[in-house]
Write a protein that holds these residues in place. Structure first.
Motif, PDB file in Angstrom:
ATOM      1  N   CYS A 163       2.631  -3.541  21.250  1.00  0.00           N
ATOM      2  CA  CYS A 163       1.298  -2.935  21.283  1.00  0.00           C
ATOM      3  C   CYS A 163       1.389  -1.535  20.662  1.00  0.00           C
ATOM      4  CB  CYS A 163       0.809  -2.863  22.733  1.00  0.00           C
ATOM      5  SG  CYS A 163      -0.898  -2.315  22.885  1.00  0.00           S
ATOM      6  N   ASP A 164       0.384  -1.162  19.859  1.00  0.00           N
ATOM      7  CA  ASP A 164       0.461   0.081  19.096  1.00  0.00           C
ATOM      8  C   ASP A 164       0.134   1.326  19.914  1.00  0.00           C
ATOM      9  OD1 ASP A 164       0.824  -1.214  16.398  1.00  0.00           O
ATOM     10  OD2 ASP A 164      -1.087  -2.103  17.012  1.00  0.00           O
ATOM     11  N   GLN A 165      -0.995   1.278  20.604  1.00  0.00           N
ATOM     12  CA  GLN A 165      -1.481   2.473  21.287  1.00  0.00           C
ATOM     13  C   GLN A 165      -1.914   2.123  22.705  1.00  0.00           C
ATOM     14  OE1 GLN A 165      -4.253   4.866  19.082  1.00  0.00           O
ATOM     15  NE2 GLN A 165      -3.378   4.292  17.104  1.00  0.00           N
ATOM     16  N   ALA A 166      -2.044   3.144  23.546  1.00  0.00           N
ATOM     17  CA  ALA A 166      -2.439   2.891  24.926  1.00  0.00           C
ATOM     18  C   ALA A 166      -3.135   4.106  25.522  1.00  0.00           C
ATOM     19  CB  ALA A 166      -1.227   2.525  25.772  1.00  0.00           C
ATOM     20  N   GLN A 167      -3.938   3.808  26.515  1.00  0.00           N
ATOM     21  CA  GLN A 167      -4.705   4.807  27.252  1.00  0.00           C
ATOM     22  C   GLN A 167      -4.554   4.476  28.724  1.00  0.00           C
ATOM     23  OE1 GLN A 167      -8.532   4.565  24.957  1.00  0.00           O
ATOM     24  NE2 GLN A 167      -9.275   5.743  26.693  1.00  0.00           N
ATOM     25  N   ALA A 181       6.306  -2.573  29.234  1.00  0.00           N
ATOM     26  CA  ALA A 181       5.970  -3.964  28.900  1.00  0.00           C
ATOM     27  C   ALA A 181       5.138  -4.014  27.620  1.00  0.00           C
ATOM     28  CB  ALA A 181       5.219  -4.612  30.060  1.00  0.00           C
ATOM     29  N   LEU A 182       4.203  -3.064  27.480  1.00  0.00           N
ATOM     30  CA  LEU A 182       3.354  -3.030  26.280  1.00  0.00           C
ATOM     31  C   LEU A 182       4.176  -2.687  25.038  1.00  0.00           C
ATOM     32  CD1 LEU A 182       0.334  -1.238  27.918  1.00  0.00           C
ATOM     33  CD2 LEU A 182       0.243  -3.494  26.821  1.00  0.00           C
ATOM     34  N   LEU A 183       5.090  -1.759  25.209  1.00  0.00           N
ATOM     35  CA  LEU A 183       5.976  -1.359  24.116  1.00  0.00           C
ATOM     36  C   LEU A 183       6.802  -2.567  23.668  1.00  0.00           C
ATOM     37  CD1 LEU A 183       6.574   1.243  22.595  1.00  0.00           C
ATOM     38  CD2 LEU A 183       8.191   1.870  24.398  1.00  0.00           C
ATOM     39  N   ALA A 184       7.316  -3.323  24.636  1.00  0.00           N
ATOM     40  CA  ALA A 184       8.127  -4.508  24.322  1.00  0.00           C
ATOM     41  C   ALA A 184       7.310  -5.566  23.578  1.00  0.00           C
ATOM     42  CB  ALA A 184       8.718  -5.097  25.608  1.00  0.00           C
ATOM     43  N   ARG A 190     -22.054  16.100  30.694  1.00  0.00           N
ATOM     44  CA  ARG A 190     -20.749  16.599  30.261  1.00  0.00           C
ATOM     45  C   ARG A 190     -20.030  15.472  29.535  1.00  0.00           C
ATOM     46  NH1 ARG A 190     -23.059  20.343  31.798  1.00  0.00           N
ATOM     47  NH2 ARG A 190     -22.749  21.637  33.646  1.00  0.00           N
ATOM     48  N   VAL A 191     -19.084  15.841  28.668  1.00  0.00           N
ATOM     49  CA  VAL A 191     -18.203  14.832  28.097  1.00  0.00           C
ATOM     50  C   VAL A 191     -16.771  15.158  28.504  1.00  0.00           C
ATOM     51  CG1 VAL A 191     -17.362  13.688  26.017  1.00  0.00           C
ATOM     52  CG2 VAL A 191     -19.726  14.503  26.106  1.00  0.00           C
ATOM     53  N   HIS A 192     -16.092  14.170  29.103  1.00  0.00           N
ATOM     54  CA  HIS A 192     -14.666  14.301  29.350  1.00  0.00           C
ATOM     55  C   HIS A 192     -13.939  13.451  28.320  1.00  0.00           C
ATOM     56  CE1 HIS A 192     -14.808  15.903  33.760  1.00  0.00           C
ATOM     57  NE2 HIS A 192     -15.426  16.673  32.898  1.00  0.00           N
ATOM     58  N   TYR A 193     -12.674  13.794  28.094  1.00  0.00           N
ATOM     59  CA  TYR A 193     -11.918  13.136  27.029  1.00  0.00           C
ATOM     60  C   TYR A 193     -10.621  12.579  27.600  1.00  0.00           C
ATOM     61  CZ  TYR A 193     -15.222  15.661  24.118  1.00  0.00           C
ATOM     62  OH  TYR A 193     -16.384  16.136  23.551  1.00  0.00           O
ATOM     63  N   GLN A 194     -10.384  11.286  27.322  1.00  0.00           N
ATOM     64  CA  GLN A 194      -9.109  10.695  27.765  1.00  0.00           C
ATOM     65  C   GLN A 194      -8.201  10.503  26.554  1.00  0.00           C
ATOM     66  OE1 GLN A 194      -8.975   6.647  29.418  1.00  0.00           O
ATOM     67  NE2 GLN A 194      -7.460   7.404  30.890  1.00  0.00           N
ATOM     68  N   PRO A 195      -7.008  11.116  26.581  1.00  0.00           N
ATOM     69  CA  PRO A 195      -6.067  10.951  25.481  1.00  0.00           C
ATOM     70  C   PRO A 195      -5.676   9.485  25.271  1.00  0.00           C
ATOM     71  CG  PRO A 195      -5.399  12.787  26.858  1.00  0.00           C
ATOM     72  CD  PRO A 195      -6.523  12.091  27.568  1.00  0.00           C
ATOM     73  N   ARG A 196      -5.455   9.164  24.010  1.00  0.00           N
ATOM     74  CA  ARG A 196      -4.950   7.856  23.636  1.00  0.00           C
ATOM     75  C   ARG A 196      -3.605   8.106  22.947  1.00  0.00           C
ATOM     76  NH1 ARG A 196      -7.602   3.984  19.218  1.00  0.00           N
ATOM     77  NH2 ARG A 196      -9.481   4.427  20.359  1.00  0.00           N
ATOM     78  N   MET A 197      -2.595   7.329  23.299  1.00  0.00           N
ATOM     79  CA  MET A 197      -1.235   7.630  22.856  1.00  0.00           C
ATOM     80  C   MET A 197      -0.687   6.584  21.893  1.00  0.00           C
ATOM     81  SD  MET A 197      -1.160  10.172  24.930  1.00  0.00           S
ATOM     82  CE  MET A 197       0.511  10.796  24.692  1.00  0.00           C
ATOM     83  N   HIS A 198       0.140   7.030  20.931  1.00  0.00           N
ATOM     84  CA  HIS A 198       0.996   6.107  20.181  1.00  0.00           C
ATOM     85  C   HIS A 198       2.114   5.706  21.142  1.00  0.00           C
ATOM     86  CE1 HIS A 198      -0.702   6.700  16.216  1.00  0.00           C
ATOM     87  NE2 HIS A 198      -0.606   8.011  16.326  1.00  0.00           N
ATOM     88  N   LEU A 199       2.288   4.399  21.372  1.00  0.00           N
ATOM     89  CA  LEU A 199       3.291   3.983  22.357  1.00  0.00           C
ATOM     90  C   LEU A 199       4.725   4.262  21.889  1.00  0.00           C
ATOM     91  CD1 LEU A 199       1.781   0.691  23.770  1.00  0.00           C
ATOM     92  CD2 LEU A 199       2.648   2.606  25.135  1.00  0.00           C
ATOM     93  N   ALA A 200       5.001   4.006  20.613  1.00  0.00           N
ATOM     94  CA  ALA A 200       6.376   4.145  20.138  1.00  0.00           C
ATOM     95  C   ALA A 200       6.853   5.594  20.175  1.00  0.00           C
ATOM     96  CB  ALA A 200       6.508   3.565  18.736  1.00  0.00           C
ATOM     97  N   SER A 201       5.986   6.530  19.788  1.00  0.00           N
ATOM     98  CA  SER A 201       6.409   7.934  19.705  1.00  0.00           C
ATOM     99  C   SER A 201       6.026   8.745  20.940  1.00  0.00           C
ATOM    100  CB  SER A 201       5.776   8.587  18.464  1.00  0.00           C
ATOM    101  OG  SER A 201       4.368   8.629  18.622  1.00  0.00           O
ATOM    102  N   GLY A 202       5.078   8.229  21.718  1.00  0.00           N
ATOM    103  CA  GLY A 202       4.611   8.985  22.871  1.00  0.00           C
ATOM    104  C   GLY A 202       3.746  10.181  22.501  1.00  0.00           C
ATOM    105  N   THR A 203       3.256  10.225  21.265  1.00  0.00           N
ATOM    106  CA  THR A 203       2.383  11.332  20.856  1.00  0.00           C
ATOM    107  C   THR A 203       0.914  10.920  20.961  1.00  0.00           C
ATOM    108  OG1 THR A 203       2.514  10.638  18.541  1.00  0.00           O
ATOM    109  CG2 THR A 203       4.098  12.300  19.268  1.00  0.00           C
ATOM    110  N   ILE A 204       0.051  11.923  21.043  1.00  0.00           N
ATOM    111  CA  ILE A 204      -1.377  11.650  21.186  1.00  0.00           C
ATOM    112  C   ILE A 204      -1.956  11.275  19.815  1.00  0.00           C
ATOM    113  CG2 ILE A 204      -1.933  14.116  20.957  1.00  0.00           C
ATOM    114  CD1 ILE A 204      -4.267  13.687  22.901  1.00  0.00           C
ATOM    115  N   SER A 205      -2.770  10.224  19.791  1.00  0.00           N
ATOM    116  CA  SER A 205      -3.387   9.791  18.529  1.00  0.00           C
ATOM    117  C   SER A 205      -4.862  10.145  18.475  1.00  0.00           C
ATOM    118  CB  SER A 205      -3.242   8.279  18.357  1.00  0.00           C
ATOM    119  OG  SER A 205      -3.886   7.599  19.425  1.00  0.00           O
TER     120      SER A 205
END
Ligand code: C2E
Ligand code: CA
Ligand code: CA
Ligand code: CA
Length: 279
Positions: A253-257, A247-250, A40-55
């Motif tokens: 950092c661009d994106q996070a998971q 802390a990452l936003l400060a 199976r493949v599971h998928y973990q969303p990766r987010m734009h930190l500044a906007s909080g949207t999924i990238s």
């Protein structure tokens, strides 16, 4: 990791006293499982930190074992890598993830969502890799810029000159490249400068400590600065709390998971932009 792995396989087979034979049984089952559709493949969303949207999402393999339940990669990926089964397994994950990106587009309209797939050292050394990646993208009809290939620092440095050639060929296809688990290998700036990569994924171990440990925080800050100085996207792994996110936003950092945003989930549960979750 090898010794640890053997212990684990043995522990799952109490009747076996020979870790080598347990490993062979596991590999035989894995080959059969791959053939019989148990992966199976599971998928973990990766987010734009500044906007909080999924990238985008990272594809992470699981094995629905007939008797042991859903197995995580730690249970079988090292054995797959050492035996070479990773070639077939990796090709399957790549095809599945690329086809899934096309299915999401069909369901929700073009989302621009990027799909990241992990490549192991052995896959990177496979002379058929570049042709295979090109073929999978062409057959599915996915633009190459929607695919990110994640390669650990350790895999890159096991044969840096060979890796450089392969990365250049992959880059020529238009796929994006990420250095995974950044900071845990012995990175050479000489090579990092030459590798045509697009992203640095800062290892979870530093992110986990950054709100309590000044050293970890300094390492994360340095990685973000280094990424930006080299024109790369900085991605943090393993974000588990709002404090880490802030802390990452400060730090810029661009994106996070991480579990704070979402655990890895089946394809239908990924919140594709514009899409309806859970259909
Ligand atoms: P990775 O590439 O570093 O993937 C991230 C791992 O961290 C995933 O574990 C993910 O579930 C986990 N993770 C994500 N966010 C958090 C968090 O906030 N906290 C914690 N504690 N963990 C988090 P997973 O899925 O068990 O995968 C483990 C490793 O197995 C991956 O590490 C990757 O190296 C390998 N792997 C997984 N799928 C594949 C694949 O298809 N091919 C290859 N070659 N390797 C794979
Ligand atoms: Ca990864
Ligand atoms: Ca990683
Ligand atoms: Ca990792």
């Amino acid at each position: 990791a090898k010794a640890q792995g053997s212990g684990r396989w043995e522990a799952h087979r109490p009747g076996s006293t020979d870790p080598g034979s347990a490993r062979l049984v596991l590999l035989e089952q894995l080959r059969a499982g791959l053939r019989d559709g148990e992966l199976r493949v599971h998928y973990q969303p990766r987010m734009h930190l500044a906007s909080g949207t999924i990238s985008g999402v990272e594809a992470l393999v699981r094995w629905q074992h007939p008797t042991r339940g859903l197995l995580q990669p730690a249970e079988f990926i090292d054995a797959a890598e050492e035996s070479g089964v990773i070639r077939d397994l990796g090709a399957w994950v790549l095809t599945e993830a690329v086809e899934q990106a096309v299915r999401w587009d069909a369901r929700s309209g073009p989302s621009g969502l990027q799909v990241a797939v992990n490549l192991s050292a052995r896959q990177l050394a496979d002379p058929d890799l570049v042709t295979r990646v090109a073929g999978v993208l062409a057959r599915a009809g996915l633009p190459s810029s929607r695919l990110v290939l994640e390669i650990t620092e350790t895999a890159l440095m096991s044969d840096p000159d060979g890796a450089l050639t392969t990365l250049q060929q992959l880059r020529a296809l238009g796929v994006l490249l990420a250095v995974d688990d950044f900071g845990t290998g012995y990175s050479s700036f000489t090579y990092l400068k030459q590798f045509p990569v697009d992203e640095l994924k800062i290892d979870r171990s530093f992110v986990t400590g950054m709100t309590t440990d000044a050293g970890d925080r300094a390492i994360v800050a340095s990685c973000v600065h280094l990424a930006h100085a080299m024109g790369l996207v900085a991605v943090a792994e393993g974000v588990e709390s709002p404090g880490e996110r802030d802390a990452l936003l400060a730090l810029g950092c661009d994106q996070a998971q991480g579990y704070f945003f979402s655990r890895p989930v089946p394809a239908d549960a990924v919140p594709v932009p514009g899409g309806v979750v859970g259909v």
